[in-house]
Scaffold this motif. Structure first.
Motif, short mmCIF file in Angstrom:
data_model
loop_
_atom_site.label_atom_id
_atom_site.label_comp_id
_atom_site.label_asym_id
_atom_site.label_seq_id
_atom_site.Cartn_x
_atom_site.Cartn_y
_atom_site.Cartn_z
N GLU A 117 0.83 -1.21 0.00
CA GLU A 117 0.00 0.00 0.00
C GLU A 117 0.86 1.26 0.00
N LEU A 118 0.37 2.28 -0.69
CA LEU A 118 1.09 3.55 -0.75
C LEU A 118 1.31 4.12 0.64
N GLN A 119 2.52 4.58 0.90
CA GLN A 119 2.81 5.31 2.13
C GLN A 119 3.05 6.79 1.84
N ALA A 120 3.18 7.12 0.59
CA ALA A 120 3.43 8.51 0.20
C ALA A 120 2.94 8.71 -1.22
N ILE A 121 2.75 9.96 -1.58
CA ILE A 121 2.25 10.31 -2.91
C ILE A 121 3.18 11.35 -3.52
N ILE A 122 2.97 11.64 -4.78
CA ILE A 122 3.80 12.65 -5.44
C ILE A 122 3.69 13.98 -4.66
N HIS A 123 4.82 14.57 -4.38
CA HIS A 123 4.82 15.84 -3.64
C HIS A 123 4.11 16.92 -4.45
N PRO A 124 3.32 17.77 -3.79
CA PRO A 124 2.61 18.80 -4.57
C PRO A 124 3.56 19.68 -5.38
N GLN A 125 4.77 19.87 -4.92
CA GLN A 125 5.72 20.70 -5.69
C GLN A 125 6.24 19.99 -6.94
N LEU A 126 6.02 18.67 -7.02
CA LEU A 126 6.49 17.92 -8.20
C LEU A 126 5.35 17.63 -9.18
N GLN A 127 4.11 17.68 -8.68
CA GLN A 127 2.95 17.37 -9.53
C GLN A 127 2.92 18.28 -10.77
N PHE A 128 2.73 17.67 -11.93
CA PHE A 128 2.63 18.39 -13.20
C PHE A 128 3.95 19.05 -13.63
N LYS A 129 5.08 18.68 -12.99
CA LYS A 129 6.37 19.29 -13.32
C LYS A 129 7.22 18.37 -14.22
N ASP A 130 6.54 17.61 -15.08
CA ASP A 130 7.27 16.77 -16.03
C ASP A 130 8.22 17.64 -16.86
N TYR A 131 9.40 17.10 -17.09
CA TYR A 131 10.46 17.72 -17.90
C TYR A 131 11.15 18.89 -17.20
N GLU A 132 10.78 19.19 -15.96
CA GLU A 132 11.51 20.24 -15.26
C GLU A 132 12.64 19.60 -14.46
N PRO A 133 13.76 20.33 -14.30
CA PRO A 133 14.91 19.72 -13.62
C PRO A 133 14.61 19.39 -12.16
N LEU A 134 15.06 18.22 -11.73
CA LEU A 134 14.90 17.77 -10.34
C LEU A 134 16.31 17.59 -9.78
N ARG A 135 16.58 18.33 -8.71
CA ARG A 135 17.94 18.34 -8.16
C ARG A 135 17.97 17.64 -6.80
N ASP A 136 19.15 17.20 -6.43
CA ASP A 136 19.37 16.55 -5.13
C ASP A 136 18.72 17.38 -4.02
N GLY A 137 17.89 16.74 -3.21
CA GLY A 137 17.26 17.42 -2.08
C GLY A 137 15.89 17.98 -2.36
N ALA A 138 15.49 18.06 -3.62
CA ALA A 138 14.16 18.62 -3.95
C ALA A 138 13.08 17.62 -3.57
N PRO A 139 11.92 18.11 -3.09
CA PRO A 139 10.88 17.19 -2.63
C PRO A 139 10.33 16.34 -3.78
N MET A 140 10.18 15.05 -3.51
CA MET A 140 9.69 14.11 -4.52
C MET A 140 8.36 13.50 -4.05
N PHE A 141 8.33 13.00 -2.82
CA PHE A 141 7.10 12.41 -2.28
C PHE A 141 6.67 13.14 -1.02
N LEU A 142 5.40 12.95 -0.68
CA LEU A 142 4.85 13.46 0.58
C LEU A 142 4.15 12.29 1.25
N THR A 143 4.55 11.97 2.48
CA THR A 143 3.88 10.87 3.17
C THR A 143 2.50 11.33 3.66
N PHE A 144 1.66 10.34 3.98
CA PHE A 144 0.32 10.70 4.47
C PHE A 144 0.38 11.37 5.84
N THR A 145 1.52 11.26 6.51
CA THR A 145 1.67 11.97 7.78
C THR A 145 2.38 13.30 7.60
#
Lengths: 305, 305
Positions: A238-266
């Motif tokens: 079961e999912l414990q986390a989802i796509i981080h809101p800052q990453l949603q819809f950001k296809d093709y934008e650069p993702l750098r070390d430390g940038a948020p990727m997932f957000l847990t349900f907590t």
């Protein structure tokens, strides 16, 4: 910028004359389905002097059910091993064999070029996924890149005829993946853009055949798939986390070390960790939850043509 | 602006103490499903001194299948006639009877207020659909309207307990309809907004029970559903036109006589015709193609509370 000596610089094994336009490989991606229906109703639209264009609705049962597939994902049924395996008898395996008989086989296909029309819930604009990295495909993709700012060229982790996708029945061609679009809807603007790209491909091929090739840029940016990342899950899957809101819809934008990727349900952020800058695609694609893919990482590359 | 004498001005038949939070009435609308799962994992989140909160995942088989429903739309199974009809034995009819036994019956429900969590592919922001136009619901909706600019209050064409929706098991409560979200994905921002609204409802009810009511605006804008419009179709029922690109994602924006509504596959615009300005909602909702609804027209009304 442009190389106008197309025919001189490309080694094409014969002209590309027979083109298959495919919709409904996934039954709930309506853009390609309605576009193919339109072409079947008005065949003059895809008539070009030097081309023979055919259309296919690849998964009729899934289209009727408004589902991605009936038994399994048709667009993963086209490996040579599976096509040769007579014990695979699911609906999609049967359809794959029928389509392969019509368009394939891979080593000597009955068509020269395949355009497979898809949509995605990810914000991938107008993505061209070439069947192979053959120079013919890359030059075509480079030409399409000049037509609309939303066009991106993405090479799958498997960008060869060994891939199990329908498009791999021929070395020439591509998947067109437009989004963000929910499944089961027709979005007019993206339908228009997809139709524009199909016409552009046909015009481009016809122009080569008529020895008046269209200008192609000398460089192409591609996003090369390198790996897929799954959602964090618990032992039950079961999912414990989802796509981080800052990453949603950001296809093709650069993702750098430390940038948020997932957000847990907590409420905790889980960052991307990696030394290189990556460019995620297929972020939060609905159909990939079951494939255990939350996003696909790509590297941005410049290719000289 | 605010009426701080809530208890004096509202005729509530007893306090609202028992609240049911429902997710997964549609199995592919993941926002409510994951929120209910979160509340079930962390029940303290929905603990309030004066409330008894319960949670339900309404359609477990559809949730497992990641489909809206198995046999028929569960959220149309709650008319009294259908609930009393023992010959209706589809999976959803069975579930409706089980849920009605748990939460209903409509004339003397086992819970005081129902919150049913949905999502839509239409751009409906944070829409509150009250179960009835009872003053309790309208004041609650007015309170929620103060919390986020995307909150809109929409009354269905049938805004009463006669409706066949799950929410109609109780006179008090609402559906929360968030979008645009594709089916089968969890969108973090909209999950957070939905959770914010659930907490706000619980806090609002608890504050009334504790005789420290929260401030409610004296006026409320509602969008009153008046009619549904189908897509233009041919004799076989096939779409002949789609939502016009200028109307896509324009839920709650005014639509005037002559403005484009549909676009045919041959490129002609079909305008809206009507003397009054209307405010369409559920524009291009994926699940409504089969219901023959392309959009629902509403009228904007001001209500004094």
């Amino acid at each position: 910028m442009f190389d106008r000596n197309e025919n001189a610089s490309v080694s094409v094994p014969g002209l590309i004359r027979r083109v298959a336009i495919v919709g409904g490989t996934h039954g709930n991606e309506l853009t390609g389905i309605y576009l193919v229906k339109k072409f079947e109703q008005f065949p003059d639209l895809i008539d070009r002097p030097t081309l023979e264009c055919s259309t296919i609705l690849a998964n009729p049962k899934a289209i009727s059910a408004n589902q991605r597939y009936i038994d399994r994902d048709l667009n993963r049924c086209f490996s040579n091993v599976d096509l040769a395996n007579s014990t695979l008898t699911s609906y999609e395996d049967q359809r794959a064999k029928e389509i392969a008989a019509q368009l394939g086989p891979k080593d000597q296909p009955n068509v020269d070029l395949i355009i497979d029309l898809h949509s995605t819930t990810s914000n991938m604009g107008l993505t061209i996924l070439p069947s192979t990295k053959h120079r013919v495909n890359l030059r075509l993709a480079a030409y399409l890149s000049t037509l609309h700012p939303a066009v991106r060229v993405c090479c799958g982790v498997q960008c060869s005829q060994d891939a199990p996708m329908l498009r791999s029945l021929s070395p020439y061609g591509c998947t067109i993946e437009v989004g963000a679009i929910a499944q089961g809807i027709v979005a007019a603007e993206q339908l228009q853009h997809t139709e524009m790209l199909v016409h552009a491909i046909l015009d481009y091929l016809d122009a080569i055949n008529q020895e008046v090739p269209l200008p192609v840029p000398s460089n192409l940016t591609i996003y090369q798939g390198i790996s897929a990342i799954d959602y964090p899950r618990n032992a039950l899957g079961e999912l414990q986390a989802i796509i981080h809101p800052q990453l949603q819809f950001k296809d093709y934008e650069p993702l750098r070390d430390g940038a948020p990727m997932f957000l847990t349900f907590t409420g905790e952020s889980i960052p991307y960790r990696g030394e290189t800058i990556v460019y995620p695609v297929f972020i939060n694609e609905s159909a990939y939850y079951e494939k255990k893919i939350a996003l696909v990482l790509t590297e941005k590359q410049q290719i000289s043509l």
